[in-house]
Design a protein around this motif. Sequence first.
Motif, PDB file in Angstrom:
ATOM      1  N   GLY A  63       0.898  -1.112   0.258  1.00 48.70           N
ATOM      2  CA  GLY A  63       0.007  -0.116  -0.176  1.00 48.70           C
ATOM      3  C   GLY A  63       0.954   1.841  -0.095  1.00 48.70           C
ATOM      4  O   GLY A  63       2.193   1.377  -0.500  1.00 48.70           O
ATOM      5  N   ARG A  64       0.089   2.054   0.843  1.00 52.32           N
ATOM      6  CA  ARG A  64       0.654   2.812   1.158  1.00 52.32           C
ATOM      7  C   ARG A  64       0.382   4.493   1.951  1.00 52.32           C
ATOM      8  O   ARG A  64      -0.279   4.001   2.610  1.00 52.32           O
ATOM      9  N   HIS A  66      -0.220   6.987   4.095  1.00 55.49           N
ATOM     10  CA  HIS A  66      -1.764   7.567   4.251  1.00 55.49           C
ATOM     11  C   HIS A  66      -0.603   8.506   5.146  1.00 55.49           C
ATOM     12  O   HIS A  66      -1.654   9.736   4.988  1.00 55.49           O
ATOM     13  N   HIS A  67      -0.602   8.557   6.696  1.00 53.56           N
ATOM     14  CA  HIS A  67      -0.356   9.420   7.686  1.00 53.56           C
ATOM     15  C   HIS A  67       1.355   8.698   8.401  1.00 53.56           C
ATOM     16  O   HIS A  67       1.216   7.758   8.439  1.00 53.56           O
ATOM     17  N   SER A  78      -0.635   5.434   9.530  1.00 52.48           N
ATOM     18  CA  SER A  78      -1.430   4.676   8.789  1.00 52.48           C
ATOM     19  C   SER A  78      -1.393   4.789   6.936  1.00 52.48           C
ATOM     20  O   SER A  78      -0.693   5.147   6.676  1.00 52.48           O
ATOM     21  N   LEU A  79      -1.627   3.252   6.731  1.00 52.45           N
ATOM     22  CA  LEU A  79      -1.571   2.629   5.371  1.00 52.45           C
ATOM     23  C   LEU A  79      -2.603   2.143   4.812  1.00 52.45           C
ATOM     24  O   LEU A  79      -3.301   1.588   5.186  1.00 52.45           O
ATOM     25  N   THR A  80      -2.671   2.458   3.254  1.00 58.06           N
ATOM     26  CA  THR A  80      -3.597   2.582   3.130  1.00 58.06           C
ATOM     27  C   THR A  80      -3.105   1.538   1.072  1.00 58.06           C
ATOM     28  O   THR A  80      -2.592   1.296   0.819  1.00 58.06           O
ATOM     29  N   ARG A  86      -7.723   0.890   5.019  1.00 61.17           N
ATOM     30  CA  ARG A  86      -7.000   1.710   5.889  1.00 61.17           C
ATOM     31  C   ARG A  86      -6.744   0.621   7.618  1.00 61.17           C
ATOM     32  O   ARG A  86      -7.536   0.808   7.993  1.00 61.17           O
ATOM     33  N   THR A  87      -5.900   0.591   6.886  1.00 55.60           N
ATOM     34  CA  THR A  87      -4.490  -0.199   8.796  1.00 55.60           C
ATOM     35  C   THR A  87      -4.062   1.610   9.767  1.00 55.60           C
ATOM     36  O   THR A  87      -3.206   1.934   9.055  1.00 55.60           O
ATOM     37  N   THR A  88      -4.305   1.019  11.095  1.00 59.29           N
ATOM     38  CA  THR A  88      -3.550   2.363  11.691  1.00 59.29           C
ATOM     39  C   THR A  88      -2.531   1.351  12.776  1.00 59.29           C
ATOM     40  O   THR A  88      -2.824  -0.117  13.370  1.00 59.29           O
ATOM     41  N   GLU A  98       4.709   9.698   4.713  1.00 64.04           N
ATOM     42  CA  GLU A  98       3.506  10.311   3.849  1.00 64.04           C
ATOM     43  C   GLU A  98       4.014  10.232   2.346  1.00 64.04           C
ATOM     44  O   GLU A  98       4.917  10.604   1.637  1.00 64.04           O
ATOM     45  N   ARG A 128     -12.491   0.843   6.364  1.00 64.60           N
ATOM     46  CA  ARG A 128     -13.043   0.511   5.088  1.00 64.60           C
ATOM     47  C   ARG A 128     -13.968   1.937   5.253  1.00 64.60           C
ATOM     48  O   ARG A 128     -14.397   2.055   6.044  1.00 64.60           O
TER      49      ARG A 128
END
Length: 155
Positions: A63-64, A66-67, A78-80, A86-88, A98, A128
């Motif tokens: 993923g990418r 996110h934060h 946080s990963l998209t 999205r997982t944190t 980021e 989600r």
Amino acid sequence: MTTLLLTLLLTLAQALSPGARPLPPPLVVARWWDPPPTPYAAGHRGVDLAAPVGAELRAVGPGRVHHAGPVAGRGVLSLTLPGGLRTTYEPVRPLVTEGEEVTTGQVVAVLTEGTHCAGPCLHWGLLRGTTYLNPLALLPRPTPRLLPDSAAYSP
């Protein structure tokens, strides 16, 4: 089922199946996912996994970022992921920035001190959209194996 039995089943599932986990096995659940009955009600919107401060945390999927930074005084990553997930992870010191692409199993953060649990732990969440989901659902499922019934055999 009792908490001990659920922990044993989770440990067995982890041992039998390779895959992406935020921490190395065995995962020790300090607090289970307990979704609130309504969006603003009390509940536990993730799972807490016991781990020592300094533990390396891994991306559970490609993923990418996110934060990566502080939220309310705690380090959060946080990963998209694919499929709109999205997982944190918190409390952490992110090792990625980021917008950065990550791969499954890549070390993305280090666990830091926090006040969420009685001892050191990772709070792992999954969303989600705006709906919280059980992050344990991301873990690989074990392959069922049938064993012969020893009572069916007589010497």
